[in-house]
Scaffold this motif. Sequence first.
Motif, mmCIF file in Angstrom:
data_model
loop_
_atom_site.group_PDB
_atom_site.id
_atom_site.type_symbol
_atom_site.label_atom_id
_atom_site.label_comp_id
_atom_site.label_asym_id
_atom_site.label_seq_id
_atom_site.Cartn_x
_atom_site.Cartn_y
_atom_site.Cartn_z
ATOM 1 N N ILE A 72 14.265 -11.298 -3.889
ATOM 2 C CA ILE A 72 15.214 -11.754 -4.900
ATOM 3 C C ILE A 72 15.187 -13.283 -4.894
ATOM 4 O O ILE A 72 15.450 -13.907 -3.877
ATOM 5 C CB ILE A 72 16.652 -11.264 -4.617
ATOM 6 N N GLU A 73 14.858 -13.850 -6.027
ATOM 7 C CA GLU A 73 14.731 -15.302 -6.117
ATOM 8 C C GLU A 73 16.072 -15.998 -5.883
ATOM 9 O O GLU A 73 17.100 -15.593 -6.422
ATOM 10 C CB GLU A 73 14.189 -15.685 -7.500
ATOM 11 N N ASP A 74 16.044 -17.022 -5.040
ATOM 12 C CA ASP A 74 17.199 -17.879 -4.754
ATOM 13 C C ASP A 74 18.383 -17.128 -4.151
ATOM 14 O O ASP A 74 19.529 -17.518 -4.339
ATOM 15 C CB ASP A 74 17.658 -18.636 -6.021
ATOM 16 N N TYR A 75 18.138 -16.058 -3.424
ATOM 17 C CA TYR A 75 19.215 -15.337 -2.749
ATOM 18 C C TYR A 75 19.165 -15.723 -1.277
ATOM 19 O O TYR A 75 18.098 -15.655 -0.654
ATOM 20 C CB TYR A 75 19.047 -13.824 -2.913
ATOM 21 N N PRO A 76 20.296 -16.146 -0.691
ATOM 22 C CA PRO A 76 20.276 -16.593 0.716
ATOM 23 C C PRO A 76 20.061 -15.411 1.674
ATOM 24 O O PRO A 76 20.828 -14.447 1.659
ATOM 25 C CB PRO A 76 21.653 -17.226 0.911
ATOM 26 N N THR A 77 19.001 -15.499 2.475
ATOM 27 C CA THR A 77 18.661 -14.448 3.433
ATOM 28 C C THR A 77 18.364 -15.073 4.792
ATOM 29 O O THR A 77 18.216 -16.288 4.905
ATOM 30 C CB THR A 77 17.410 -13.667 2.987
ATOM 31 N N ASP A 78 18.213 -14.220 5.809
ATOM 32 C CA ASP A 78 17.737 -14.709 7.097
ATOM 33 C C ASP A 78 16.217 -14.835 7.037
ATOM 34 O O ASP A 78 15.606 -14.603 5.983
ATOM 35 C CB ASP A 78 18.224 -13.823 8.247
ATOM 36 N N GLU A 79 15.596 -15.172 8.151
ATOM 37 C CA GLU A 79 14.148 -15.400 8.172
ATOM 38 C C GLU A 79 13.336 -14.145 7.867
ATOM 39 O O GLU A 79 12.163 -14.228 7.522
ATOM 40 C CB GLU A 79 13.709 -16.002 9.520
ATOM 41 N N LYS A 80 13.956 -12.973 7.973
ATOM 42 C CA LYS A 80 13.262 -11.717 7.660
ATOM 43 C C LYS A 80 13.556 -11.227 6.250
ATOM 44 O O LYS A 80 13.139 -10.143 5.866
ATOM 45 C CB LYS A 80 13.672 -10.634 8.658
ATOM 46 N N GLY A 81 14.319 -11.996 5.473
ATOM 47 C CA GLY A 81 14.652 -11.606 4.114
ATOM 48 C C GLY A 81 15.849 -10.673 4.030
ATOM 49 O O GLY A 81 16.077 -10.042 3.003
ATOM 50 N N MET A 82 16.622 -10.595 5.111
ATOM 51 C CA MET A 82 17.751 -9.667 5.173
ATOM 52 C C MET A 82 19.082 -10.360 4.904
ATOM 53 O O MET A 82 19.245 -11.551 5.162
ATOM 54 C CB MET A 82 17.827 -9.015 6.558
ATOM 55 N N VAL A 83 20.042 -9.550 4.400
ATOM 56 C CA VAL A 83 21.404 -10.000 4.157
ATOM 57 C C VAL A 83 22.328 -9.032 4.894
ATOM 58 O O VAL A 83 22.224 -7.811 4.720
ATOM 59 C CB VAL A 83 21.738 -9.990 2.646
ATOM 60 N N ASN A 84 23.229 -9.567 5.711
ATOM 61 C CA ASN A 84 24.188 -8.729 6.423
ATOM 62 C C ASN A 84 25.243 -8.238 5.436
ATOM 63 O O ASN A 84 25.787 -9.019 4.657
ATOM 64 C CB ASN A 84 24.844 -9.511 7.558
ATOM 65 N N ILE A 85 25.539 -6.939 5.478
ATOM 66 C CA ILE A 85 26.472 -6.343 4.514
ATOM 67 C C ILE A 85 27.809 -5.970 5.139
ATOM 68 O O ILE A 85 28.635 -5.338 4.493
ATOM 69 C CB ILE A 85 25.845 -5.106 3.831
ATOM 70 N N LYS A 86 28.038 -6.393 6.371
ATOM 71 C CA LYS A 86 29.248 -5.971 7.083
ATOM 72 C C LYS A 86 30.530 -6.261 6.305
ATOM 73 O O LYS A 86 31.415 -5.421 6.232
ATOM 74 C CB LYS A 86 29.306 -6.632 8.460
ATOM 75 N N ASP A 87 30.649 -7.444 5.716
ATOM 76 C CA ASP A 87 31.893 -7.846 5.064
ATOM 77 C C ASP A 87 31.845 -7.783 3.540
ATOM 78 O O ASP A 87 32.713 -8.349 2.879
ATOM 79 C CB ASP A 87 32.269 -9.268 5.516
ATOM 80 N N MET A 88 30.873 -7.104 2.980
ATOM 81 C CA MET A 88 30.765 -7.037 1.516
ATOM 82 C C MET A 88 31.763 -6.041 0.933
ATOM 83 O O MET A 88 32.069 -5.018 1.543
ATOM 84 C CB MET A 88 29.357 -6.629 1.095
ATOM 85 N N ASN A 89 32.207 -6.351 -0.296
ATOM 86 C CA ASN A 89 33.051 -5.395 -1.014
ATOM 87 C C ASN A 89 32.149 -4.470 -1.844
ATOM 88 O O ASN A 89 30.924 -4.631 -1.872
ATOM 89 C CB ASN A 89 34.101 -6.108 -1.873
ATOM 90 N N LYS A 90 32.758 -3.512 -2.525
ATOM 91 C CA LYS A 90 31.995 -2.505 -3.275
ATOM 92 C C LYS A 90 31.078 -3.129 -4.318
ATOM 93 O O LYS A 90 29.910 -2.766 -4.430
ATOM 94 C CB LYS A 90 32.950 -1.526 -3.975
ATOM 95 N N GLU A 91 31.631 -4.060 -5.094
ATOM 96 C CA GLU A 91 30.852 -4.662 -6.171
ATOM 97 C C GLU A 91 29.680 -5.476 -5.620
ATOM 98 O O GLU A 91 28.576 -5.430 -6.162
ATOM 99 C CB GLU A 91 31.739 -5.550 -7.055
#
Length: 151
Positions: free
Chosen positions: A58-77
């Motif tokens: 995903i262009e310009d989406y902040p990720t870690d060095e492996k391209g991952m995003v932590n979802i622990k605190d995300m809401n439904k949307e």
Amino acid sequence: MLTFEEKLNIIEEFPELEKKEISLGRLNFHFEGSLYDKKIVVYRLHPNGNGFVYAGEIEDYPTDEKGMVNIKDMNKEELRSLIREAIDSLSLSPAEKNPVMEEWLNKNDQALVLMREEDGFNVYAEEQLEGTFNSYEEAVNFLEQEGFSRL
């Protein structure tokens, strides 16, 4: 924070994803339709609610060095939107995500066209292929060395 069950319900809304059980009660969700080597969209969803979504394409989406995003605190949307974007990003080739089609001219009004195709960049004189390059920068360097400039 969403519970494990709430996250699981959201993830299972996406029929493109296939659930795979891994160790310690964790789950991965694979997208077999991926155009990339990366097939795991949801990674290590844990019963404690922690987990990751692959957003490396995903262009310009902040990720870690492996391209991952932590979802622990995300809401439904946020979670629903991220998963949709992740699947979509794995469904499009680089040429479809970021198309390039540029016309270049030299002093003699000869024209070349620079196009992004699949994983590379090609230079054409009308329909004849003049060169294939791994990066945009390599193609531009070739064109400039040959005396062409972008319109």
